[in-house]
Motif scaffolding. Sequence first.
Motif, short mmCIF file in Angstrom:
data_model
loop_
_atom_site.label_atom_id
_atom_site.label_comp_id
_atom_site.label_asym_id
_atom_site.label_seq_id
_atom_site.Cartn_x
_atom_site.Cartn_y
_atom_site.Cartn_z
N ARG A 12 1.28 4.06 -2.98
CA ARG A 12 1.12 5.49 -2.74
C ARG A 12 2.35 6.27 -3.23
O ARG A 12 2.22 7.31 -3.89
CB ARG A 12 0.90 5.74 -1.25
N GLU A 55 0.84 -1.21 0.00
CA GLU A 55 0.00 0.00 0.00
C GLU A 55 0.87 1.25 0.00
O GLU A 55 0.61 2.21 -0.72
CB GLU A 55 -0.94 0.00 1.20
N SER A 109 -5.31 8.09 -3.07
CA SER A 109 -6.03 6.85 -2.79
C SER A 109 -7.21 6.67 -3.75
O SER A 109 -7.69 5.57 -3.94
CB SER A 109 -6.54 6.83 -1.36
#
Length: 94
Positions: A26, A22, A49
């Motif tokens: 990002r 994750e 996101s």
Amino acid sequence: MAETISDLHKRMEAAAEAMDFEEARRLRDRINLMRGGASREDVDQVDTSGLARQQPGAMGIGTSQQRVTPPPGWKPPKKPDLMTRGTSRRGKGR
């Protein structure tokens, strides 16, 4: 904090090695924004996101046609009975 693309790239690789996908995603999105011409201040303020990648098959190579999906509740027709294939109602063959 003024980060360069190379700093973000190193952090992205470290996050991927640590199985923190994750964070790596990002950082990858921030790198792409910086490469696209966004300033560092703009990149810091953007929420990445909500960015979504194109779905596979939505637009394939050489075509702009989307995948055909059946309408909700549609059921495929029944397959023909192979034992009655080629016979008529009168019992005669073809």
